[in-house]
Enzyme design. Sequence first.
Site, mmCIF file in Angstrom:
data_model
loop_
_atom_site.group_PDB
_atom_site.id
_atom_site.type_symbol
_atom_site.label_atom_id
_atom_site.label_comp_id
_atom_site.label_asym_id
_atom_site.label_seq_id
_atom_site.Cartn_x
_atom_site.Cartn_y
_atom_site.Cartn_z
ATOM 1 N N CYS A 73 13.071 -14.139 -5.920
ATOM 2 C CA CYS A 73 13.585 -15.494 -5.774
ATOM 3 C C CYS A 73 13.202 -16.067 -4.405
ATOM 4 O O CYS A 73 13.226 -15.368 -3.395
ATOM 5 C CB CYS A 73 15.090 -15.601 -5.914
ATOM 6 S SG CYS A 73 15.709 -15.024 -7.488
ATOM 7 N N ARG A 121 7.449 -14.815 -4.978
ATOM 8 C CA ARG A 121 8.718 -14.081 -4.965
ATOM 9 C C ARG A 121 9.425 -14.102 -6.319
ATOM 10 O O ARG A 121 10.448 -13.443 -6.517
ATOM 11 C CB ARG A 121 9.662 -14.682 -3.920
ATOM 12 C CG ARG A 121 9.125 -14.637 -2.517
ATOM 13 C CD ARG A 121 10.071 -15.332 -1.575
ATOM 14 N NE ARG A 121 11.314 -14.606 -1.455
ATOM 15 C CZ ARG A 121 11.564 -13.648 -0.577
ATOM 16 N NH1 ARG A 121 10.632 -13.304 0.283
ATOM 17 N NH2 ARG A 121 12.724 -13.041 -0.543
ATOM 18 N N TRP A 150 13.404 -15.157 -10.002
ATOM 19 C CA TRP A 150 13.050 -13.903 -10.676
ATOM 20 C C TRP A 150 14.369 -13.398 -11.238
ATOM 21 O O TRP A 150 15.262 -13.004 -10.492
ATOM 22 C CB TRP A 150 12.462 -12.919 -9.668
ATOM 23 C CG TRP A 150 11.943 -11.653 -10.277
ATOM 24 C CD1 TRP A 150 10.681 -11.432 -10.761
ATOM 25 C CD2 TRP A 150 12.653 -10.422 -10.453
ATOM 26 N NE1 TRP A 150 10.575 -10.151 -11.241
ATOM 27 C CE2 TRP A 150 11.766 -9.503 -11.065
ATOM 28 C CE3 TRP A 150 13.950 -9.990 -10.172
ATOM 29 C CZ2 TRP A 150 12.122 -8.201 -11.385
ATOM 30 C CZ3 TRP A 150 14.316 -8.696 -10.496
ATOM 31 C CH2 TRP A 150 13.397 -7.820 -11.091
ATOM 32 N N ASN A 182 19.376 -16.209 -3.340
ATOM 33 C CA ASN A 182 18.473 -15.071 -3.535
ATOM 34 C C ASN A 182 19.295 -13.820 -3.245
ATOM 35 O O ASN A 182 19.874 -13.701 -2.171
ATOM 36 C CB ASN A 182 17.295 -15.180 -2.549
ATOM 37 C CG ASN A 182 16.491 -13.897 -2.466
ATOM 38 O OD1 ASN A 182 16.406 -13.154 -3.421
ATOM 39 N ND2 ASN A 182 15.893 -13.649 -1.311
ATOM 40 N N GLY A 183 19.372 -12.919 -4.221
ATOM 41 C CA GLY A 183 20.161 -11.699 -4.038
ATOM 42 C C GLY A 183 20.969 -11.424 -5.287
ATOM 43 O O GLY A 183 20.715 -12.000 -6.347
ATOM 44 N N GLU A 241 -2.397 4.996 -6.824
ATOM 45 C CA GLU A 241 -2.476 3.593 -6.423
ATOM 46 C C GLU A 241 -3.454 2.823 -7.322
ATOM 47 O O GLU A 241 -3.166 1.696 -7.743
ATOM 48 C CB GLU A 241 -2.877 3.510 -4.942
ATOM 49 C CG GLU A 241 -3.135 2.125 -4.393
ATOM 50 C CD GLU A 241 -1.948 1.171 -4.497
ATOM 51 O OE1 GLU A 241 -0.843 1.592 -4.841
ATOM 52 O OE2 GLU A 241 -2.156 -0.035 -4.272
ATOM 53 N N LYS A 270 -2.408 -0.339 -9.591
ATOM 54 C CA LYS A 270 -3.089 -1.649 -9.487
ATOM 55 C C LYS A 270 -3.490 -2.134 -10.866
ATOM 56 O O LYS A 270 -3.274 -3.277 -11.232
ATOM 57 C CB LYS A 270 -4.353 -1.538 -8.650
ATOM 58 C CG LYS A 270 -4.409 -1.721 -7.173
ATOM 59 C CD LYS A 270 -3.645 -2.749 -6.471
ATOM 60 C CE LYS A 270 -2.173 -2.696 -6.570
ATOM 61 N NZ LYS A 270 -1.373 -2.248 -5.490
ATOM 62 N N GLU A 306 -0.349 -2.990 -13.218
ATOM 63 C CA GLU A 306 0.493 -4.138 -12.890
ATOM 64 C C GLU A 306 -0.208 -5.475 -13.110
ATOM 65 O O GLU A 306 0.463 -6.467 -13.383
ATOM 66 C CB GLU A 306 1.102 -4.032 -11.491
ATOM 67 C CG GLU A 306 0.157 -4.183 -10.337
ATOM 68 C CD GLU A 306 0.869 -4.078 -8.990
ATOM 69 O OE1 GLU A 306 2.047 -4.417 -8.881
ATOM 70 O OE2 GLU A 306 0.197 -3.678 -8.022
ATOM 71 N N HIS A 342 -3.502 20.837 -17.089
ATOM 72 C CA HIS A 342 -2.148 21.248 -17.452
ATOM 73 C C HIS A 342 -1.475 20.253 -18.392
ATOM 74 O O HIS A 342 -0.254 20.257 -18.510
ATOM 75 C CB HIS A 342 -1.300 21.436 -16.183
ATOM 76 C CG HIS A 342 -1.832 22.521 -15.296
ATOM 77 N ND1 HIS A 342 -1.740 23.854 -15.601
ATOM 78 C CD2 HIS A 342 -2.515 22.459 -14.119
ATOM 79 C CE1 HIS A 342 -2.318 24.577 -14.661
ATOM 80 N NE2 HIS A 342 -2.808 23.736 -13.741
ATOM 81 N N LYS A 353 6.870 -10.341 -5.681
ATOM 82 C CA LYS A 353 6.259 -9.706 -4.517
ATOM 83 C C LYS A 353 7.266 -8.897 -3.709
ATOM 84 O O LYS A 353 6.968 -7.817 -3.228
ATOM 85 C CB LYS A 353 5.642 -10.800 -3.652
ATOM 86 C CG LYS A 353 4.918 -10.309 -2.425
ATOM 87 C CD LYS A 353 3.618 -9.681 -2.807
ATOM 88 C CE LYS A 353 2.890 -9.085 -1.623
ATOM 89 N NZ LYS A 353 1.899 -8.101 -2.089
HETATM 90 O O1 M6R Z 1 7.180 -4.906 0.351
HETATM 91 P P1 M6R Z 1 7.137 -3.460 0.021
HETATM 92 O O2 M6R Z 1 5.945 -2.776 0.535
HETATM 93 O O3 M6R Z 1 8.400 -2.727 0.406
HETATM 94 O O4 M6R Z 1 7.060 -3.424 -1.563
HETATM 95 C C1 M6R Z 1 7.094 -2.224 -2.277
HETATM 96 C C2 M6R Z 1 6.669 -2.447 -3.712
HETATM 97 O O5 M6R Z 1 7.518 -3.330 -4.354
HETATM 98 C C3 M6R Z 1 5.228 -2.966 -3.820
HETATM 99 O O6 M6R Z 1 4.325 -2.142 -3.159
HETATM 100 C C4 M6R Z 1 4.811 -3.087 -5.300
HETATM 101 O O7 M6R Z 1 4.712 -1.821 -5.880
HETATM 102 C C5 M6R Z 1 3.499 -3.864 -5.419
HETATM 103 N N1 M6R Z 1 3.563 -4.761 -6.520
HETATM 104 C C6 M6R Z 1 2.335 -2.989 -5.643
HETATM 105 O O8 M6R Z 1 1.153 -3.702 -5.783
#
Ligand code: M6R
Length: 612
Positions: A2, A27, A75, A101-102, A485, A489, A492, A508, A607
């Site tokens: 948010c 956000r 969000w 927001n929260g 990672e 990527k 997501e 395994h 984000k």
């Molecule tokens: O702002 P942060 O690094 O604490 O965020 C952590 C995760 O939410 C963030 O890395 C998320 O996994 C991303 N979407 C990955 O691309």
Amino acid sequence: MCGIVGYIGQQEAYPILIKGLHRLEYRGYDSAGVAIINPDDRLNIYKHTGKVAELETFCEAKDIAGTVGIAHTRWATHGEPSDINAHPHYSTNGKIAIVHNGTIENYNVLKQALIQHGCEFVSQTDTEVVVKLIEYIQTSNNCTLLDAVREALSQVVGAYAIAVIDSDHPDTVIAARKSSPLVIGIGDGETFIASDASPIIDYTNRVVYLRDNEIAIISRNEPLKVITTDNKESKIDIQTLRMSVSQLEKGGYPHFMLKEIFEQTETIFDCVRGRVVNDTIKLSGVSDHPDRFINAGRIIIVACGTSWHAGLIGARLIENFARIPTRVEYASEFRYANPVINSDDVVIAISQSGETADTLAAIKLAKERGAFVYGVCNVVGSSIARETDTGTYIHVGPEIGVASTKAFTGQVTVLAMLALAIAQLKGTASRSQVAEVARSIQKLPELIKETLLLNPQIEKLSSTYTYVHNFLYLGRGYNYPNALEGALKLKEISYIHAEGYPAAEMKHGPIALIDKEMPTVVIAPDDDLHEKVISNIQQVKARGGSVIAIVTRGDTTIPKIADHVLEIPPVPEALSPIIAAIPLQLLAYHIAIMKGCNVDMPRNLAKSVTVE
Ligand code: M6R
């Protein structure tokens, strides 16, 4: 999670609010809304499901006049994305509006109590409870809006950044925060409120970061006043923003993600600048607290998502160079695990945004139990940056794309420097060992530039894989976290299922999945485990799987067996994840684009995850 924007001043509020919402859309983007008090002191509220652009269309031909207003991009947490659940929420008399927001943890208890008093609710949100509570207190106690907000906040349990306006008091905005970020921009005869500085930077670089349990009283033509929730006046600390508008724009790229991938040449330069001096590492966070690191019994890294992957690489770097036992925890698990934390532990919290709720909670727990907490953050002045005892900023500039790219490489670069800085202090690495890696760190921007030349090749090969349903990513040593990672990527932003594994673990279990429908990305730079990874590739090929291999330029073996080979420049093993991450980012980007996905705003994500 948010985004909030607010404005009071001489200009029309609507364009400022909408522009601000666009900046904060990363956000959350399931619905959006604005509330503006018009020149006749009438509160107009417009909300719409979908992105900010849809709100703009909805507002065409509506009364959007007024010089005070608040706005929100959502969000969803409580209640599905819908017009009704979108913010702003408003009081029964239609005079008070709030954006939030929260999450309010005790919203149901408060809601039931308000229902007993005859209050009716139209949405399923926790936020509506707050505005109805404010109205109830204002009416029952016959008090000012400020007193009603203060009293309401004393009853609320949870996290909030809020902004409130009241058409009976059109010259004031009340804003408050607890565990969710809020920045106030001080302009000339005008004041801005936002979840981060990005909506403010076009108008002023003078900002105040509201602290937890503070309430800002923002009145037209009066200086900002900040009090605490227990009604004590707070000192106002005006800071100067070091951000430029160009950092918040796409700069000719079709997407922020691509811009941020290509920016890594410069971002890593900025990240390293002033920290590698005469072949040694200078990190004030370490040199200012030598005893903490010399006497550290253990290091615990806490983080989420991509930052957690960076943490896995960091742990290996620290153990390798600084010889301190290091473990890595998901912050969300750590906070509830009743972990054993000793006073000689150093906890490293990694977060791009510096606002991730789970990481923040893990830090608070670690501090309560006496650990020394070191932050690795990107956003200057963020909650995590302020909550930690010391730390190192990664300095990669605002990351807008929801998929983290340049922050990951910045985090790993800082962790490499941190490992070397501790090693220097403890004498666990020789001068020449440190010097060798330090010199390579300085060369990273050049190596990244070379690696980015792979872009056309990756774009071309992505078309082969656009319609597959599963991907496997394999790596070993420093590049096992990179496999995780790379998989994150891809999933997501392209919604293709992908899993990362240590290459040797494939036999395994995951090997059962391999067939010609399941491509495998193998990160196989020229390192100590290279021969073993070649065997893993053979195993995939023997089962009909196709292989995209990331290899060091000059590799003569893998090109003979892999289907596609992406060559990266030679780099010391400890820094190889930084370079190998780039083709992984580009591969995910191009596959997602070919599938027609919105890479900057993937579905269901935001984000900055400021809720549990
Ligand atoms: O702002 P942060 O690094 O604490 O965020 C952590 C995760 O939410 C963030 O890395 C998320 O996994 C991303 N979407 C990955 O691309």
